[in-house]
Design a protein around this motif. Structure first.
Motif, PDB file in Angstrom:
ATOM      1  N   GLU A  25       0.821  -1.004  -0.052  1.00  0.00           N
ATOM      2  CA  GLU A  25       0.011   0.063  -0.115  1.00  0.00           C
ATOM      3  C   GLU A  25       0.912   1.189  -0.035  1.00  0.00           C
ATOM      4  O   GLU A  25       0.586   2.265  -0.626  1.00  0.00           O
ATOM      5  N   MET A  26       2.162   1.155   0.854  1.00  0.00           N
ATOM      6  CA  MET A  26       2.820   2.256   0.887  1.00  0.00           C
ATOM      7  C   MET A  26       3.540   2.640  -0.636  1.00  0.00           C
ATOM      8  O   MET A  26       3.740   3.726  -1.044  1.00  0.00           O
ATOM      9  N   GLN A  27       4.116   1.662  -0.976  1.00  0.00           N
ATOM     10  CA  GLN A  27       4.566   1.661  -2.538  1.00  0.00           C
ATOM     11  C   GLN A  27       3.776   2.292  -3.708  1.00  0.00           C
ATOM     12  O   GLN A  27       4.166   2.957  -4.430  1.00  0.00           O
ATOM     13  N   LEU A  28       2.653   1.605  -3.441  1.00  0.00           N
ATOM     14  CA  LEU A  28       1.517   2.173  -4.517  1.00  0.00           C
ATOM     15  C   LEU A  28       0.921   3.649  -4.140  1.00  0.00           C
ATOM     16  O   LEU A  28       0.828   4.294  -5.233  1.00  0.00           O
ATOM     17  N   ARG A  29       0.866   3.857  -2.909  1.00  0.00           N
ATOM     18  CA  ARG A  29       0.251   5.425  -2.607  1.00  0.00           C
ATOM     19  C   ARG A  29       1.345   6.197  -3.102  1.00  0.00           C
ATOM     20  O   ARG A  29       1.096   7.476  -3.726  1.00  0.00           O
ATOM     21  N   ILE A  30       2.703   6.060  -2.745  1.00  0.00           N
ATOM     22  CA  ILE A  30       3.877   6.824  -3.334  1.00  0.00           C
ATOM     23  C   ILE A  30       3.854   6.976  -4.761  1.00  0.00           C
ATOM     24  O   ILE A  30       4.038   8.232  -5.363  1.00  0.00           O
ATOM     25  N   LEU A  31       3.548   5.949  -5.372  1.00  0.00           N
ATOM     26  CA  LEU A  31       3.692   5.982  -6.957  1.00  0.00           C
ATOM     27  C   LEU A  31       2.706   6.870  -7.592  1.00  0.00           C
ATOM     28  O   LEU A  31       2.893   7.778  -8.136  1.00  0.00           O
ATOM     29  N   ILE A  32       1.330   6.581  -6.944  1.00  0.00           N
ATOM     30  CA  ILE A  32       0.293   7.730  -7.486  1.00  0.00           C
ATOM     31  C   ILE A  32       0.484   9.155  -6.953  1.00  0.00           C
ATOM     32  O   ILE A  32       0.305  10.025  -7.969  1.00  0.00           O
ATOM     33  N   GLU A  33       0.764   9.325  -5.680  1.00  0.00           N
ATOM     34  CA  GLU A  33       1.285  10.744  -5.242  1.00  0.00           C
ATOM     35  C   GLU A  33       2.278  11.467  -6.244  1.00  0.00           C
ATOM     36  O   GLU A  33       2.170  12.475  -6.632  1.00  0.00           O
ATOM     37  N   GLU A  34       3.349  10.739  -6.511  1.00  0.00           N
ATOM     38  CA  GLU A  34       4.328  11.181  -7.447  1.00  0.00           C
ATOM     39  C   GLU A  34       3.795  11.342  -8.935  1.00  0.00           C
ATOM     40  O   GLU A  34       4.296  12.297  -9.673  1.00  0.00           O
ATOM     41  N   MET A  35       3.256  10.302  -9.262  1.00  0.00           N
ATOM     42  CA  MET A  35       2.370  10.586 -10.606  1.00  0.00           C
ATOM     43  C   MET A  35       1.788  11.951 -10.727  1.00  0.00           C
ATOM     44  O   MET A  35       1.691  12.600 -11.837  1.00  0.00           O
ATOM     45  N   ILE A  36       0.846  12.227  -9.756  1.00  0.00           N
ATOM     46  CA  ILE A  36       0.128  13.348  -9.729  1.00  0.00           C
ATOM     47  C   ILE A  36       0.920  14.440  -9.562  1.00  0.00           C
ATOM     48  O   ILE A  36       0.677  15.581 -10.418  1.00  0.00           O
ATOM     49  N   ARG A  37       1.922  14.443  -8.658  1.00  0.00           N
ATOM     50  CA  ARG A  37       2.710  15.520  -8.268  1.00  0.00           C
ATOM     51  C   ARG A  37       3.630  16.027  -9.510  1.00  0.00           C
ATOM     52  O   ARG A  37       3.805  17.104 -10.134  1.00  0.00           O
ATOM     53  N   LEU A  38       3.979  14.858 -10.280  1.00  0.00           N
ATOM     54  CA  LEU A  38       5.043  15.038 -11.304  1.00  0.00           C
ATOM     55  C   LEU A  38       4.232  15.330 -12.748  1.00  0.00           C
ATOM     56  O   LEU A  38       5.028  15.518 -13.754  1.00  0.00           O
ATOM     57  N   GLY A  39       3.007  15.187 -12.642  1.00  0.00           N
ATOM     58  CA  GLY A  39       2.059  15.068 -13.926  1.00  0.00           C
ATOM     59  C   GLY A  39       2.553  14.044 -14.870  1.00  0.00           C
ATOM     60  O   GLY A  39       2.568  14.351 -16.268  1.00  0.00           O
ATOM     61  N   VAL A  40       2.801  12.668 -14.333  1.00  0.00           N
ATOM     62  CA  VAL A  40       3.110  11.774 -15.387  1.00  0.00           C
ATOM     63  C   VAL A  40       1.735  10.972 -15.806  1.00  0.00           C
ATOM     64  O   VAL A  40       1.183  10.339 -14.757  1.00  0.00           O
ATOM     65  N   ARG A  41       1.418  11.308 -16.913  1.00  0.00           N
ATOM     66  CA  ARG A  41       0.297  10.610 -17.227  1.00  0.00           C
ATOM     67  C   ARG A  41       0.231   9.758 -18.426  1.00  0.00           C
ATOM     68  O   ARG A  41       0.214  10.201 -19.795  1.00  0.00           O
ATOM     69  N   PRO A  42       0.426   8.462 -18.129  1.00  0.00           N
ATOM     70  CA  PRO A  42       0.785   7.580 -19.267  1.00  0.00           C
ATOM     71  C   PRO A  42      -0.477   7.343 -19.895  1.00  0.00           C
ATOM     72  O   PRO A  42      -1.439   7.057 -19.498  1.00  0.00           O
ATOM     73  N   ARG A  43      -0.403   7.517 -21.457  1.00  0.00           N
ATOM     74  CA  ARG A  43      -1.413   7.089 -22.155  1.00  0.00           C
ATOM     75  C   ARG A  43      -1.131   5.736 -23.098  1.00  0.00           C
ATOM     76  O   ARG A  43       0.026   5.477 -23.343  1.00  0.00           O
ATOM     77  N   VAL A  44      -1.928   4.713 -22.957  1.00  0.00           N
ATOM     78  CA  VAL A  44      -1.386   3.402 -23.524  1.00  0.00           C
ATOM     79  C   VAL A  44      -1.646   3.979 -25.081  1.00  0.00           C
ATOM     80  O   VAL A  44      -2.551   4.353 -25.819  1.00  0.00           O
ATOM     81  N   THR A  45      -0.576   3.660 -25.646  1.00  0.00           N
ATOM     82  CA  THR A  45      -0.575   3.807 -27.268  1.00  0.00           C
ATOM     83  C   THR A  45      -0.202   2.909 -28.092  1.00  0.00           C
ATOM     84  O   THR A  45       0.009   2.781 -29.281  1.00  0.00           O
ATOM     85  N   GLY A  46       0.150   1.747 -27.304  1.00  0.00           N
ATOM     86  CA  GLY A  46       0.896   0.509 -27.923  1.00  0.00           C
ATOM     87  C   GLY A  46      -0.064  -0.844 -27.197  1.00  0.00           C
ATOM     88  O   GLY A  46      -1.367  -0.671 -26.906  1.00  0.00           O
ATOM     89  N   LYS A  47       0.792  -1.944 -27.133  1.00  0.00           N
ATOM     90  CA  LYS A  47      -0.015  -3.182 -26.817  1.00  0.00           C
ATOM     91  C   LYS A  47      -0.307  -3.300 -25.340  1.00  0.00           C
ATOM     92  O   LYS A  47       0.977  -2.635 -24.505  1.00  0.00           O
ATOM     93  N   VAL A  48      -0.885  -3.749 -24.987  1.00  0.00           N
ATOM     94  CA  VAL A  48      -1.226  -4.349 -23.282  1.00  0.00           C
ATOM     95  C   VAL A  48      -1.298  -5.643 -23.390  1.00  0.00           C
ATOM     96  O   VAL A  48      -2.194  -6.418 -23.732  1.00  0.00           O
ATOM     97  N   GLU A  49      -0.333  -6.352 -22.797  1.00  0.00           N
ATOM     98  CA  GLU A  49      -0.192  -7.965 -22.629  1.00  0.00           C
ATOM     99  C   GLU A  49      -0.121  -8.371 -21.374  1.00  0.00           C
ATOM    100  O   GLU A  49       0.700  -8.059 -20.486  1.00  0.00           O
ATOM    101  N   ARG A  50      -1.229  -9.247 -21.366  1.00  0.00           N
ATOM    102  CA  ARG A  50      -1.196  -9.817 -20.027  1.00  0.00           C
ATOM    103  C   ARG A  50      -0.621 -11.293 -20.048  1.00  0.00           C
ATOM    104  O   ARG A  50      -0.432 -12.055 -20.814  1.00  0.00           O
TER     105      ARG A  50
END
Ligand code: HEM
Length: 440
Positions: free
Chosen positions: A396-421
Motif C-alpha cells: 500500500e505504501m509503495q502504491l500510494r507513493i507511486l500515485i502521489e508522485e505521478m500526480i505531483r510530477l504530472g506523469v500521465r501515461p497514455r496507452v499507445t501500444g500493446k497491453v499484454e497480460r
C-alpha cells in the motif's frame, strides 16, 4: 547495510529463458493446453486469464451458482468459490479449510510427488497453526507501521528518480521501466540483496509463480534447476548474515529470529522464495494495472489531480480492480456445508479473489474503476483471516507513493501500444504496457 563485498561473485546463475518465454514455447508444442475444456466452469486454463475472458465466466458463476464444483479438469476436481462472503467464510475456518503443503497446499495445481518428497513449497503460507503462527511471527516485524515510516523517504526518492527519468514523447513499456524496476529495487532493499545482482530477483520470482510451468517434467526440471541456483545464492547470503550482527533487513531478521532454529535449510529457502514472489509479482502488476486503468478511466485520474486526498482510497480501488493474486487454495479437513453445498473431506477449494473483487452484491458497477468508491477497502485482494497478506502495508505504501508522485510530477501515461497480460492462473499480471507521456 551489510558488508558490501560481493558475496555472490563467482556464483553462476542463469537469467534466461524467462518464465514467459518457456511457457510460450510450451504452449506452441502443446496446443491442446490452449483449449477451453468441456466442463463449462473450469477456469484452470491459463489462457482464460491472459485474454481476460475469465471475467465473463466468473460473472455467470456468481449469478447462477456462486459455489460450484468443476470436475474432470486438467487440475482434477475443485470447488469454485466466487463471492466475498463465501471466501471470507472459508478463510475464517482455517482448521476446516487447511493451507498446509502436505494436505494440498495453497494453489490449484497439486504438488508433484518429487516436490513433495523434497519439501519444496513448504513455506509458511502453506502451513497451518501452530507452525504457521510461529513462522509468520518471524517476518511480521519487518512490516510494522514504524518500519514503513523508516522506508518511506527511500521509496519516495527511488520512485521520483524512476518517474523523472522516463522518456517523454516516445513510447515505452511501463511494466518494465516503472513496475519491474521499482519493485525490484524495493525487494533488494528489503533483503539488503547485492544491488548489482538485483535483476535475478524478478527472474526467480517469475519462475516460481508461473504454475503452468510445472505441466511437463522438462519444465519442472528447468524450474527446479533455477531454484537450486537461487538457493545457492541465498545460502551465501545466509552465511554472510549469520556471521554479521543483526540488521533490519528481512534476511537478517529471519536468520536471527527465535523461530530460525525451528527451520531446516529447505524451509528457510522456501520462505525466502515466498517473500520474493510475495513482494515482487503482486505490487509490480498492480503498478502496471494502474497505468492501464488510468488510461481506460481518465476521469478517475482527473479526480485525483483535483483532489489528491482521494489517493489512499484510490490505492485500495486499484488493488481491487487489478487483484494481482487471482486465487488461493484450501483443502477441506472434514465434510462441511457451504451455501447449501456439501464440500467433502479432502476436496480442493479454490478461493477466486479475482471473481470476488468483482462481486456485484458488494461493489456497485464492479467492472468500473472508481477512485472515490466508498467501500473499496472491502476487497479481498490481500486475502482474509490468519493468512492475510503480511506485506500489505508495504504494498500500500509503495502504491500510494507511486500515485502521489505521478500526480505531483504530472506523469500521465497514455496507452499507445500493446497491453499484454500473462497467461497465468495464479498471478494476474502483465508483461507489456506500452505507453507514451506527453513531452515535458
Ligand atoms: C498488492 C500487493 C499484494 C497483494 C495483492 C498480495 C496478496 C496476497 C494474498 C492474496 C495472500 C494470501 C492471503 C490468504 O491466504 O488469505 C498473501 C500472503 C502473503 N503475502 Fe502478499 N500480497 C501483496 C504484496 C506483498 C508484499 C509486498 C509482500 C512482502 C514483501 C507479501 C508477502 C506475503 C506473504 C509472506 C504472505 C503469506 C502470509 C501468511 O501465510 O501468513 N505480499 N498476499
Amino acid at each position: 547495510m551489510n558488508d558490501q563485498t560481493d558475496v555472490l561473485a563467482g556464483i553462476e546463475y542463469r537469467m534466461s529463458p524467462t518464465a514467459q518465454e518457456a511457457l510460450d514455447q510450451f504452449l506452441n508444442v502443446h496446443p491442446d493446453m490452449q483449449a477451453v475444456h468441456d466442463q463449462p466452469w473450469d477456469v484452470s486454463d491459463p489462457k482464460l486469464f491472459g485474454n481476460e475472458k475469465v471475467h465473463a465466466i466468473f460473472r455467470e458463476m456468481r449469478a447462477k451458482a456462486p459455489v460450484n464444483k468443476a470436475t474432470g479438469t486438467p487440475q482434477g476436481d475443485y470447488w469454485n468459490i466466487t463471492t466475498v462472503k463465501n471466501i471470507q467464510h472459508v478463510e475464517a475456518l482455517p482448521k476446516i479449510f487447511a493451507s498446509a503443503f502436505e494436505k494440498g497446499g495453497m494453489v490449484i495445481q497439486d504438488s508433484t510427488p518429487q516436490a513433495k518428497a523434497e519439501g519444496r513449497g513448504k513455506t509458511f503460507i502453506a502451513m497451518d497453526a501452530p507452525d504457521h503462527t510461529l513462522r509468520r511471527r518471524a517476518v511480521a516485524p519487518a512490516f510494522t507501521p514504524a518500519e514503513m515510516v523508516r522506508l518511506t523517504d527511500l521509496v519516495r526518492s527511488r520512485t521520483v528518480e524512476v518517474l523523472e527519468n522516463l522518456p517523454r514523447g516516445e513510447q515505452f513499456n511501463w511494466h518494465k521501466l516503472v513496475s519491474v524496476d521499482l519493485t525490484t529495487k524495493m525487494l533488494a532493499t528489503l533483503f539488503d540483496f547485492p544491488w548489482e545482482h538485483r535483476d535475478a530477483l524478478p527472474f526467480w520470482s517469475d519462475w516460481q509463480s508461473d504454475l503452468a510451468l510445472g505441466a511437463t517434467p522438462e519444465l519442472e526440471k528447468l524450474r527446479h534447476d533455477i531454484m537450486i541456483e537461487m538457493g545457492t545464492c541465498m545460502y551465501k547470503l545466509w552465511e554472510q548474515r549469520l556471521n554479521a550482527p543483526p540488521a533490519p533487513d528481512l534476511l537478517s531478521r529471519l536468520i536471527h529470529s527465535e523461530e530460525m532454529p525451528e527451520m531446516d535449510m529447505m524451509e528457510f529457502m522456501a520462505n525466502m522464495s515466498l517473500l520474493i514472489v510475495g513482494g515482487n509479482d503482486t505490487t509490480r502488476n498492480t503498478m502496471s494495472g494502474i497505468a492501464d486503468a488510468f488510461d481506460r478511466f481518465p476521469q478517475e485520474r482527473a479526480k485525483l489531480d483535483a483532489d489528491p486526498s482521494l489517493i489512499p482510497n484510490a490505492v485500495q480501488e486499484c488493488i481491487r480492480f487489478v487483484t494481482p493474486v487471482a486465487h488461493m487454495r484450501r483443502t477441506a479437513q472434514e465434510d462441511y456445508e457451504l451455501d447449501g453445498h456439501l464440500i467433502k473431506k479432502g476436496d480442493k477449494v479454490i478461493l477466486w479473489y479475482k471473481s470476488a473483487n468483482r462481486d456485484e452484491s458488494v461493489f456497485d458497477e464492479p467492472d468500473v474503476l472508481k477512485v472515490d468508491r466508498e467501500n473499496a477497502r472491502r476487497h479481498v485482494a490481500f486475502g482474509y483471516g490468519v493468512h492475510r497478506c503480511v506485506g500489505a502495508r508495504l504494498a500500500e505504501m509503495q502504491l500510494r507513493i507511486l500515485i502521489e508522485e505521478m500526480i505531483r510530477l504530472g506523469v500521465r501515461p497514455r496507452v499507445t501500444g500493446k497491453v499484454e497480460r500473462l497467461n497465468n492462473v495464479f498471478i494476474n499480471g502483465f508483461s507489456n504496457v506500452e505507453v507514451t507521456l506527453d513531452p515535458a
